[in-house]
Motif scaffolding. Sequence first.
Motif, PDB file in Angstrom:
ATOM      1  N   ILE A  68       0.830  -1.210   0.000  1.00  0.00           N
ATOM      2  CA  ILE A  68       0.000   0.000   0.000  1.00  0.00           C
ATOM      3  C   ILE A  68       0.863   1.258   0.000  1.00  0.00           C
ATOM      4  O   ILE A  68       0.586   2.230  -0.710  1.00  0.00           O
ATOM      5  CB  ILE A  68      -0.953  -0.018   1.213  1.00  0.00           C
ATOM      6  CG1 ILE A  68      -2.042  -1.073   1.009  1.00  0.00           C
ATOM      7  CG2 ILE A  68      -1.589   1.347   1.448  1.00  0.00           C
ATOM      8  CD1 ILE A  68      -2.913  -1.299   2.231  1.00  0.00           C
ATOM      9  N   GLY A 196       3.877  -2.939  -5.560  1.00  0.00           N
ATOM     10  CA  GLY A 196       3.326  -1.598  -5.387  1.00  0.00           C
ATOM     11  C   GLY A 196       3.930  -0.613  -6.367  1.00  0.00           C
ATOM     12  O   GLY A 196       3.239   0.297  -6.860  1.00  0.00           O
ATOM     13  N   ILE A 223      -5.679   6.031   0.102  1.00  0.00           N
ATOM     14  CA  ILE A 223      -4.971   4.747   0.166  1.00  0.00           C
ATOM     15  C   ILE A 223      -4.212   4.612   1.478  1.00  0.00           C
ATOM     16  O   ILE A 223      -4.260   3.572   2.150  1.00  0.00           O
ATOM     17  CB  ILE A 223      -4.008   4.615  -1.035  1.00  0.00           C
ATOM     18  CG1 ILE A 223      -4.802   4.437  -2.332  1.00  0.00           C
ATOM     19  CG2 ILE A 223      -3.042   3.445  -0.835  1.00  0.00           C
ATOM     20  CD1 ILE A 223      -3.947   4.481  -3.586  1.00  0.00           C
ATOM     21  N   GLY A 227      -4.884   2.020   4.643  1.00  0.00           N
ATOM     22  CA  GLY A 227      -3.848   1.204   5.269  1.00  0.00           C
ATOM     23  C   GLY A 227      -3.831   1.365   6.777  1.00  0.00           C
ATOM     24  O   GLY A 227      -3.678   0.386   7.524  1.00  0.00           O
TER      25      GLY A 227
END
Length: 245
Positions: A68, A196, A223, A227
């Motif tokens: 992430i 990622g 995002i 997380g």
Amino acid sequence: MADSVGFIYTFFLTAAVIYVSAIVIIFGVKEQPIRSKEAKRVSYSRKDVLIHIFKQPLLVVTMLLTFITQVGNFSIQPLLALYIHDLHGPVNLAFYAGLAFSATGLGNLLFTRKWGDLGDRIGHDKVLLALLILSSILFIPQAMADSYVMLVIFRFLYGMALGGIIPCTTAYIRIKAPASMQGEVLGYNVSFRFLGNVVGPVIGGIVASHYGIPAVFYVTAGIFLFGALFLWAVRSHAKTNERSV
């Protein structure tokens, strides 16, 4: 370098630096063998390593957070030069884009050790949770920046937060994984990191093409917030299970 000698020669100069670095490592770094008795005595198969990982939810979450983090970090990086062009104009664009990248790296450099030390004292998962939230917050002003200077300031502040995420995830893995399997576990973590690197620019490009570059900053903030919420939920669940046991 790009403004002075052009992009082509920048590749050659960068390759030369990498070559010199490799020579320094080959002749200047002496790796010490592992002295741990446990590491010499125990040998783990790939199946054993995967079972160990999936038996510890926070270890799995740590790897997902590595993914992430890189998605969030790389979603904007390929677009940053275009964004700076809009804020500052085309004059010395390569230099000013590099300076914005360097501001993030400088924040990393100054605060990585401090975050790692704090994680050693209060717990790496706690520091990781705080830094994910802080990264989410610091991405929003970048979308609203109306000048190049403001963007650089918030890129620097974001770099301060980002500097602690990777050390904390790495330290947590080293704590939770036995010495004789740490290399493989860290290898899986790096695989998530590079995944990622692949996914982030794709997401950033899709969002920017439909909604504009500032929207990428907002999506990236979401995002990082996702997380943080994910880590908080798993930590709370793990603590509940520990109390029940």
